[in-house]
Scaffold this motif. Structure first.
Motif, PDB file in Angstrom:
ATOM      1  N   HIS A  14       0.931  -1.174   0.131  1.00 32.87           N
ATOM      2  CA  HIS A  14       0.066   0.147  -0.023  1.00 32.87           C
ATOM      3  C   HIS A  14       0.986   1.152  -0.056  1.00 32.87           C
ATOM      4  O   HIS A  14       2.130   1.216   0.458  1.00 32.87           O
ATOM      5  CB  HIS A  14      -0.828   0.058   1.195  1.00 32.87           C
ATOM      6  CG  HIS A  14      -1.732  -1.079   1.217  1.00 32.87           C
ATOM      7  ND1 HIS A  14      -2.949  -1.096   0.495  1.00 32.87           N
ATOM      8  CD2 HIS A  14      -2.139  -2.272   1.999  1.00 32.87           C
ATOM      9  CE1 HIS A  14      -3.451  -2.213   0.672  1.00 32.87           C
ATOM     10  NE2 HIS A  14      -2.958  -2.887   1.602  1.00 32.87           N
ATOM     11  N   PRO A  76      -5.373  10.695   3.145  1.00 31.26           N
ATOM     12  CA  PRO A  76      -6.515   9.358   3.387  1.00 31.26           C
ATOM     13  C   PRO A  76      -5.856   8.477   2.492  1.00 31.26           C
ATOM     14  O   PRO A  76      -4.887   8.701   1.505  1.00 31.26           O
ATOM     15  CB  PRO A  76      -7.575   9.998   2.616  1.00 31.26           C
ATOM     16  CG  PRO A  76      -6.918  11.224   1.902  1.00 31.26           C
ATOM     17  CD  PRO A  76      -5.950  11.781   2.576  1.00 31.26           C
ATOM     18  N   ASN A  77      -6.248   7.039   2.603  1.00 28.79           N
ATOM     19  CA  ASN A  77      -6.031   5.933   1.777  1.00 28.79           C
ATOM     20  C   ASN A  77      -4.581   5.607   1.510  1.00 28.79           C
ATOM     21  O   ASN A  77      -4.039   5.046   0.567  1.00 28.79           O
ATOM     22  CB  ASN A  77      -6.466   6.044   0.238  1.00 28.79           C
ATOM     23  CG  ASN A  77      -7.884   6.240   0.549  1.00 28.79           C
ATOM     24  OD1 ASN A  77      -8.616   5.698   1.114  1.00 28.79           O
ATOM     25  ND2 ASN A  77      -8.455   7.307  -0.316  1.00 28.79           N
ATOM     26  N   ASP A  95     -10.338  10.237   9.213  1.00 32.32           N
ATOM     27  CA  ASP A  95     -10.116   9.121   8.451  1.00 32.32           C
ATOM     28  C   ASP A  95      -9.091   8.567   8.136  1.00 32.32           C
ATOM     29  O   ASP A  95      -8.776   7.379   7.476  1.00 32.32           O
ATOM     30  CB  ASP A  95     -10.974   9.461   7.030  1.00 32.32           C
ATOM     31  CG  ASP A  95     -11.321   8.429   6.324  1.00 32.32           C
ATOM     32  OD1 ASP A  95     -11.890   7.457   6.667  1.00 32.32           O
ATOM     33  OD2 ASP A  95     -11.179   8.398   4.867  1.00 32.32           O
ATOM     34  N   GLU A 311      -5.426  -2.592   6.280  1.00 30.42           N
ATOM     35  CA  GLU A 311      -6.487  -3.250   5.726  1.00 30.42           C
ATOM     36  C   GLU A 311      -7.733  -3.439   6.369  1.00 30.42           C
ATOM     37  O   GLU A 311      -8.878  -3.272   5.932  1.00 30.42           O
ATOM     38  CB  GLU A 311      -6.084  -4.732   5.093  1.00 30.42           C
ATOM     39  CG  GLU A 311      -5.084  -4.360   3.965  1.00 30.42           C
ATOM     40  CD  GLU A 311      -4.443  -5.468   3.301  1.00 30.42           C
ATOM     41  OE1 GLU A 311      -4.799  -6.858   3.908  1.00 30.42           O
ATOM     42  OE2 GLU A 311      -3.678  -5.543   2.213  1.00 30.42           O
ATOM     43  N   TRP A 313      -8.574  -1.637   8.869  1.00 32.48           N
ATOM     44  CA  TRP A 313      -8.998  -0.102   9.247  1.00 32.48           C
ATOM     45  C   TRP A 313      -9.932   0.239   8.045  1.00 32.48           C
ATOM     46  O   TRP A 313     -11.006   0.933   8.239  1.00 32.48           O
ATOM     47  CB  TRP A 313      -7.948   0.848   9.422  1.00 32.48           C
ATOM     48  CG  TRP A 313      -8.215   2.136   9.487  1.00 32.48           C
ATOM     49  CD1 TRP A 313      -7.782   3.214   8.481  1.00 32.48           C
ATOM     50  CD2 TRP A 313      -8.825   2.983  10.754  1.00 32.48           C
ATOM     51  NE1 TRP A 313      -8.438   4.214   9.053  1.00 32.48           N
ATOM     52  CE2 TRP A 313      -8.967   4.272  10.422  1.00 32.48           C
ATOM     53  CE3 TRP A 313      -9.340   2.295  11.826  1.00 32.48           C
ATOM     54  CZ2 TRP A 313      -9.496   5.274  11.191  1.00 32.48           C
ATOM     55  CZ3 TRP A 313      -9.572   3.254  12.777  1.00 32.48           C
ATOM     56  CH2 TRP A 313      -9.846   4.780  12.664  1.00 32.48           C
ATOM     57  N   ARG A 314      -9.406   0.000   6.861  1.00 31.05           N
ATOM     58  CA  ARG A 314     -10.081   0.378   5.503  1.00 31.05           C
ATOM     59  C   ARG A 314     -11.545  -0.224   5.274  1.00 31.05           C
ATOM     60  O   ARG A 314     -12.319   0.304   4.902  1.00 31.05           O
ATOM     61  CB  ARG A 314      -9.342   0.257   4.359  1.00 31.05           C
ATOM     62  CG  ARG A 314      -8.293   1.260   4.157  1.00 31.05           C
ATOM     63  CD  ARG A 314      -7.593   1.494   2.743  1.00 31.05           C
ATOM     64  NE  ARG A 314      -7.360   0.083   2.070  1.00 31.05           N
ATOM     65  CZ  ARG A 314      -7.051   0.080   0.883  1.00 31.05           C
ATOM     66  NH1 ARG A 314      -6.958   1.051   0.153  1.00 31.05           N
ATOM     67  NH2 ARG A 314      -6.833  -0.929   0.418  1.00 31.05           N
ATOM     68  N   LYS A 318     -16.775   4.518   7.198  1.00 27.61           N
ATOM     69  CA  LYS A 318     -16.360   5.763   7.651  1.00 27.61           C
ATOM     70  C   LYS A 318     -16.797   6.267   9.004  1.00 27.61           C
ATOM     71  O   LYS A 318     -16.167   6.678   9.762  1.00 27.61           O
ATOM     72  CB  LYS A 318     -16.436   6.765   6.622  1.00 27.61           C
ATOM     73  CG  LYS A 318     -15.400   6.391   5.297  1.00 27.61           C
ATOM     74  CD  LYS A 318     -15.569   7.494   4.132  1.00 27.61           C
ATOM     75  CE  LYS A 318     -14.370   7.450   3.216  1.00 27.61           C
ATOM     76  NZ  LYS A 318     -14.552   8.565   2.534  1.00 27.61           N
ATOM     77  N   ARG A 321     -15.158   4.448  11.762  1.00 26.37           N
ATOM     78  CA  ARG A 321     -13.861   5.114  12.063  1.00 26.37           C
ATOM     79  C   ARG A 321     -13.669   6.258  12.603  1.00 26.37           C
ATOM     80  O   ARG A 321     -12.673   6.790  13.353  1.00 26.37           O
ATOM     81  CB  ARG A 321     -13.039   5.174  10.486  1.00 26.37           C
ATOM     82  CG  ARG A 321     -12.595   3.887   9.893  1.00 26.37           C
ATOM     83  CD  ARG A 321     -11.905   4.385   8.744  1.00 26.37           C
ATOM     84  NE  ARG A 321     -12.640   3.651   7.570  1.00 26.37           N
ATOM     85  CZ  ARG A 321     -12.338   4.294   6.279  1.00 26.37           C
ATOM     86  NH1 ARG A 321     -11.234   4.731   6.033  1.00 26.37           N
ATOM     87  NH2 ARG A 321     -13.150   3.600   5.081  1.00 26.37           N
TER      88      ARG A 321
END
Length: 351
Positions: A14, A76-77, A95, A311, A313-314, A318, A321
């Motif tokens: 990632h 983010p991400n 987030d 992973e 967490w995602r 939302k 989170r």
């Protein structure tokens, strides 16, 4: 501001983003994010936790070709890696996924994962262990000095050496053995006779401090690793990080009193074979803490437990989170306060 990555090297599971306030980013990186810094420059720049855990790790990974980025904010991400010194309640996104190096601070409740200096830290949720990077530019002891012990060296801020080990009585006892205490307070600068990294005239290394048990649990084993790389047998206090790393009596001599140190010096002076065996043992042990070995540990952590937590967490909605981060933010001041109180009270490691 985010420094983009143009690296075409090894892939990560990632995207990874290192986070540091832009005014604290080293000028060499601001001018050229892909700059390959020499050890002398890194030694001058690595002063605090953020330098060591954020900027240095970014530089090493970037130089190895990993497509990491550097930003002044969490993204983010992405897997965001920073330190407790940088991320607080004001800049902790609801987030983002955040990994924080603990350093000499509390286990931040704002982190999805905390990076600890050693495996004997106070237990906390979501923590992993990574050793700190090696002191840059270490100059090993001059082998021409043979097995004579003439200099007992201390590398660090002088107030951190227990007063009994810098007393007139201790120095006089050393002098009777034709040994001097070299306790320079010069900061790391990548070279020079008064440098913390210079072990060229350091026949034996000492590092004994009388800090609280709770504070000692968070400290790294850097002094031991540095001594191994400096070819200098070490006399060290009873700190958890050292004890955790110890595999045999050749690793270091545990020392709690000046008499312990004097007895160790007497033994090493009387047994040159033991002195050389400790140096050779350190050369074997230190390979696990080389830059290449440390980089490998970082990659294993990022693509291992950190990836798994990211992973998971995602995979959460939302709103969930955001609620979780809100709860962490509420807990953070209390955790910091409790830690500060705990390191100032309770028994000390030499008592």
């Amino acid at each position: 501001m985010t420094v983009p990555s143009e690296a075409q090297g090894p892939a990560l599971a990632h995207p990874v983003n290192f986070v540091c306030a832009w005014d604290r980013v080293w000028p060499e990186i601001r001018e050229n994010p892909d700059a390959r810094l020499d050890e002398a420059t890194i030694a001058r720049r690595c002063i605090n936790c953020t330098d060591t855990w954020v900027l240095r790790t970014f530089c090493v990974m970037r130089a190895a070709g990993y497509p990491v980025t550097l930003s002044d904010r969490v993204e983010p991400n992405r897997i965001n890696i920073s330190s407790v010194q940088v991320i607080g309640r004001r800049n902790r996104s609801f987030d983002a996924f955040v990994v924080l190096a603990r350093c000499d601070h509390h286990e931040s409740r704002l982190a999805n994962i905390v990076i600890r200096h050693n495996d004997r830290c106070e237990p906390g949720a979501g923590g992993i262990y990574l050793p700190t990077w090696l002191q840059p530019g270490i100059i090993p002891r001059d082998p021409a000095r043979g097995t004579d012990i003439k200099v007992l060296g201390y590398k660090g801020l002088l107030p951190n050496l227990d007063p009994d080990f810098r007393s007139d009585a201790f120095r006089e006892a050393l002098a009777r053995r034709n040994v001097v205490l070299d306790a320079s307070e010069a900061m790391p600068s990548g070279g020079g006779e008064d440098d913390w990294a210079d072990y060229s005239a350091c026949d034996v290394t000492i590092a004994v401090r009388n800090i609280s048990v709770n504070f000692a649990r968070a400290k790294p084993g850097s002094k031991l690793v540095n001594a191994w790389w400096g070819d200098s047998p070490a006399l060290l206090g009873p700190e958890p990080a050292f004890q955790e790393m110890r595999e045999s009596e050749l690793d270091y001599v545990e020392t709690t009193t000046p008499q312990d140190a004097l007895d160790a010096i007497d033994r090493l002076q009387a047994d040159p074979a033991l002195y050389l065996a400790m140096i050779e043992n350190g050369r074997r042990r230190r390979e696990a803490y080389s830059e290449a070995a440390m980089l490998d540990q970082w990659i294993q952590a990022i693509d291992g437990p950190i990836r798994e937590a990211f992973e998971a967490w995602r995979g959460k909605p939302k709103p969930l989170r955001a609620l979780q981060v809100a709860a962490w933010m509420a807990q953070e001041p209390g955790e910091s306060r409790r830690y500060l109180e705990s390191i100032k009270s309770g028994p000390k490691i030499l008592e």
